[in-house]
Motif scaffolding. Structure first.
Motif, PDB file in Angstrom:
ATOM      1  N   UNK A   1      21.437  76.707 -40.497  1.00 23.70           N
ATOM      2  CA  UNK A   1      20.431  77.133 -41.656  1.00 23.70           C
ATOM      3  C   UNK A   1      21.013  76.359 -42.751  1.00 23.70           C
ATOM      4  N   UNK A   2      19.992  76.044 -43.535  1.00 24.97           N
ATOM      5  CA  UNK A   2      20.168  75.502 -44.921  1.00 24.97           C
ATOM      6  C   UNK A   2      20.462  73.843 -44.983  1.00 24.97           C
ATOM      7  N   UNK A   3      20.372  73.102 -43.680  1.00 27.93           N
ATOM      8  CA  UNK A   3      20.363  71.663 -43.510  1.00 27.93           C
ATOM      9  C   UNK A   3      18.942  71.142 -43.587  1.00 27.93           C
ATOM     10  N   UNK A   4      18.888  69.855 -42.951  1.00 27.34           N
ATOM     11  CA  UNK A   4      17.471  69.290 -42.622  1.00 27.34           C
ATOM     12  C   UNK A   4      17.321  69.085 -41.334  1.00 27.34           C
ATOM     13  N   UNK A   5      16.321  69.408 -40.822  1.00 27.00           N
ATOM     14  CA  UNK A   5      15.903  69.083 -39.414  1.00 27.00           C
ATOM     15  C   UNK A   5      15.607  67.455 -39.340  1.00 27.00           C
ATOM     16  N   UNK A   6      16.368  67.057 -38.074  1.00 25.20           N
ATOM     17  CA  UNK A   6      16.596  65.764 -37.807  1.00 25.20           C
ATOM     18  C   UNK A   6      16.233  65.406 -36.383  1.00 25.20           C
ATOM     19  N   UNK A   7      15.373  64.389 -36.254  1.00 23.80           N
ATOM     20  CA  UNK A   7      14.771  63.814 -35.083  1.00 23.80           C
ATOM     21  C   UNK A   7      15.960  62.826 -34.401  1.00 23.80           C
ATOM     22  N   UNK A   8      16.561  62.623 -33.493  1.00 20.13           N
ATOM     23  CA  UNK A   8      17.309  61.843 -32.567  1.00 20.13           C
ATOM     24  C   UNK A   8      16.706  61.520 -31.373  1.00 20.13           C
ATOM     25  N   UNK A   9      16.376  59.885 -31.182  1.00 21.88           N
ATOM     26  CA  UNK A   9      15.589  59.856 -30.279  1.00 21.88           C
ATOM     27  C   UNK A   9      15.843  58.379 -29.515  1.00 21.88           C
ATOM     28  N   UNK A  10      15.658  58.247 -28.128  1.00 20.72           N
ATOM     29  CA  UNK A  10      15.671  56.735 -27.522  1.00 20.72           C
ATOM     30  C   UNK A  10      14.408  56.871 -26.573  1.00 20.72           C
ATOM     31  N   UNK A  11      13.675  55.691 -26.663  1.00 21.38           N
ATOM     32  CA  UNK A  11      12.755  55.743 -25.840  1.00 21.38           C
ATOM     33  C   UNK A  11      13.133  55.437 -24.079  1.00 21.38           C
ATOM     34  N   UNK A  12      12.063  56.099 -23.408  1.00 18.34           N
ATOM     35  CA  UNK A  12      12.361  55.911 -21.825  1.00 18.34           C
ATOM     36  C   UNK A  12      11.738  54.872 -21.138  1.00 18.34           C
ATOM     37  N   UNK A  13      10.846  54.397 -21.673  1.00 19.79           N
ATOM     38  CA  UNK A  13      10.119  53.314 -20.806  1.00 19.79           C
ATOM     39  C   UNK A  13      10.661  51.865 -20.867  1.00 19.79           C
ATOM     40  N   UNK A  14      10.441  51.227 -19.935  1.00 20.81           N
ATOM     41  CA  UNK A  14      10.795  49.634 -19.822  1.00 20.81           C
ATOM     42  C   UNK A  14       9.821  48.944 -19.677  1.00 20.81           C
ATOM     43  N   UNK A  15      10.032  47.573 -19.507  1.00 17.82           N
ATOM     44  CA  UNK A  15       8.932  46.603 -19.496  1.00 17.82           C
ATOM     45  C   UNK A  15       8.710  45.991 -18.149  1.00 17.82           C
ATOM     46  N   UNK A  16       9.459  46.426 -17.030  1.00 14.41           N
ATOM     47  CA  UNK A  16       9.429  46.079 -15.848  1.00 14.41           C
ATOM     48  C   UNK A  16       8.600  46.983 -14.898  1.00 14.41           C
ATOM     49  N   UNK A  17       7.789  46.072 -14.011  1.00 12.36           N
ATOM     50  CA  UNK A  17       6.833  46.901 -13.171  1.00 12.36           C
ATOM     51  C   UNK A  17       7.387  47.916 -12.379  1.00 12.36           C
ATOM     52  N   UNK A  18       6.711  48.844 -11.717  1.00 13.73           N
ATOM     53  CA  UNK A  18       7.092  49.764 -10.822  1.00 13.73           C
ATOM     54  C   UNK A  18       7.868  49.334  -9.743  1.00 13.73           C
ATOM     55  N   UNK A  19       7.490  48.171  -9.229  1.00 15.04           N
ATOM     56  CA  UNK A  19       8.126  47.657  -7.885  1.00 15.04           C
ATOM     57  C   UNK A  19       9.528  46.597  -8.092  1.00 15.04           C
ATOM     58  N   UNK A  20       9.816  46.571  -9.308  1.00 19.87           N
ATOM     59  CA  UNK A  20      10.966  45.623  -9.725  1.00 19.87           C
ATOM     60  C   UNK A  20      12.205  46.141  -8.897  1.00 19.87           C
ATOM     61  N   UNK A  21      12.902  45.178  -8.470  1.00 22.47           N
ATOM     62  CA  UNK A  21      14.109  45.571  -7.779  1.00 22.47           C
ATOM     63  C   UNK A  21      15.141  46.253  -8.774  1.00 22.47           C
ATOM     64  N   UNK A  22      15.661  47.396  -8.861  1.00 16.19           N
ATOM     65  CA  UNK A  22      16.610  48.030  -9.759  1.00 16.19           C
ATOM     66  C   UNK A  22      17.881  48.060  -8.904  1.00 16.19           C
TER      67      UNK A  22
END
Length: 415
Positions: A88-109
């Motif tokens: 309590x008494x502080x600031x609400x902070x968002x910490x985020x990273x995005x989950x998507x990539x630019x590679x098609x579903x069938x890309x070999x990982x």
């Protein structure tokens, strides 16, 4: 010119980094690096092209639950969310990273790990950002640190390409309680993005009657001719170097081999243009529409037998976002970067990151993760991650989150 940090931010930073439990959390991140790399690899091997992040979101959510976050859920837009409540008494902070990539579903990982490098499509952008989010949670838990403000830890969807940062846009629009935002996009700690490049992407469709290439010659106007005239006009536009302003026709489509001897009845072009100034972006938009309209009018006038018309689809719209380089969250990120060993952190005045959507929402915001240490080859099949000092990006996220949320007797640097 020397970058001078305010006394308020510097004093808060020195007090924070002097605390034994904060030092313990920072040290833990280094010791925990291999564990985090294993989680990074696990997440990387889950295909997550834009609009198809469901499986990665489900696993990231499980990781949030394993670390004891509250209110863990997938929101209406597909973002993976977990909350760490403050005292309590502080600031609400968002910490985020995005989950998507630019590679098609069938890309070999396939993970290739050798000589201090890990190579695999998506290993950096932005699986490493999601890993920094997880590492921050683990370090806070390990050291028993309770921030004053709540921290929202989020894996966002639809950052890349046609996603147009919409997962982040949804989250900040639906959480008015947020006071600040920290995005992590990449493996480093040397770059701080604090402004937003405005982006507009359009699909323009040109229409006519069409017909046989020979039989209808000089009897109908050609939509493809109108598109070509418009492209030529657009390519002659002059834009300023500063503020950075660009444009490109990125696609052109008409006809087919099956109709190779036909005048098309429809032609399409794709167009992307950007600027670090919203004013210049709007000026350019007007000029582009002028070119489109003149292209149609000139093609119509040339043949005079029918009228070329057009319509358009607005694919992507991100506002340019200005924020002073001495906003406290930027100063805090700068000090943390120096503390971790970067003598002169780079302040990036533009960029297409989730920070853009936070700025649109009126939040003080930065995007961390840029690096000069190496070329990650992101957005290519040769994407690579360097293990040496990788924990420092996580440490930067942790320390800035603490400065923003507030901790113990240290007030948040956010106004």
């Amino acid at each position: 010119m020397e970058y001078i940090v305010s006394d308020k931010v510097r004093n808060a930073f020195e007090s924070l980094t002097g605390k034994a439990e904060v030092k313990e959390a920072v040290s833990f991140m280094e010791a925990d690096q291999e564990n985090m790399i294993q989680k990074q690899i696990e997440l990387t091997l889950i295909p997550a092209p834009t609009f198809h992040e469901e499986k990665k979101a489900a696993r990231l959510l499980e990781m949030f639950c394993e670390e004891g976050l509250e209110d863990c859920h997938i929101d209406e837009y597909g973002n993976a969310v977990g909350i760490r409540r403050g005292t309590g008494g502080g600031k609400t902070v968002l910490v985020e990273g995005h989950m998507d990539t630019v590679f098609p579903m069938d890309t070999e990982l396939k993970i290739i790990r050798e000589d201090g490098w890990i190579r695999c499509p998506g290993i950096v952008d932005d699986t490493r950002g999601c890993t920094s989010v997880l590492s921050t949670i683990r370090a806070l838990n390990h050291a028993g640190i309770q921030t004053k403000g709540d921290i929202h830890f989020v894996g966002t969807v639809q950052e890349e390409g046609m996603g147009a940062l919409k997962g982040m846009q949804y989250y900040v629009q639906h959480h008015p309680e947020l006071d600040a935002s920290i995005s992590v996009d990449g493996p480093g700690y040397e770059h701080i993005t604090f402004q937003a490049t405005g982006i507009q992407t359009y699909e323009f469709n040109f229409y006519g009657i069409g017909g046989h290439a020979c039989g209808q010659f000089a009897k109908v106007a050609n939509p493809l001719g109108a598109a070509g005239r418009a492209i030529a006009k657009i390519n002659e536009l002059r834009v300023p170097e500063e503020p950075m302003t660009t444009y490109a026709v990125t696609g052109a489509f008409a006809g087919s081999y099956e109709s190779i001897h036909a005048i098309v009845n429809k032609a399409t072009i794709l167009l992307n243009f950007r600027s670090n100034s919203q004013e210049e972006l709007e000026k350019l938009r007007k000029e582009i529409f002028r070119c489109i309209e003149e292209g149609c009018a000139e093609e119509t006038a040339r043949w005079g037998r029918d009228t070329i018309t057009y319509d358009y689809r607005h694919v992507c719209d991100v506002n340019a976002g200005a924020q002073d380089e001495h906003v406290s969250i930027v100063e805090g990120a700068y000090l943390v970067s120096q503390y971790l060993g970067c003598a002169q952190p780079k302040l990036s005045k533009g960029g297409s990151t989730n920070c853009s959507r936070a700025l649109e929402a009126g939040l003080p915001a930065v995007c961390l993760g840029g690096t000069d240490a190496y070329d990650s080859k992101c957005h290519t099949l040769a994407e690579q991650f360097m293990e040496k000092d990788a924990f420092k990006g996580c440490q930067q996220t942790l320390l800035l989150a603490l400065l923003c949320a507030g901790y113990d007797n240290i007030e948040s640097i956010i106004k």
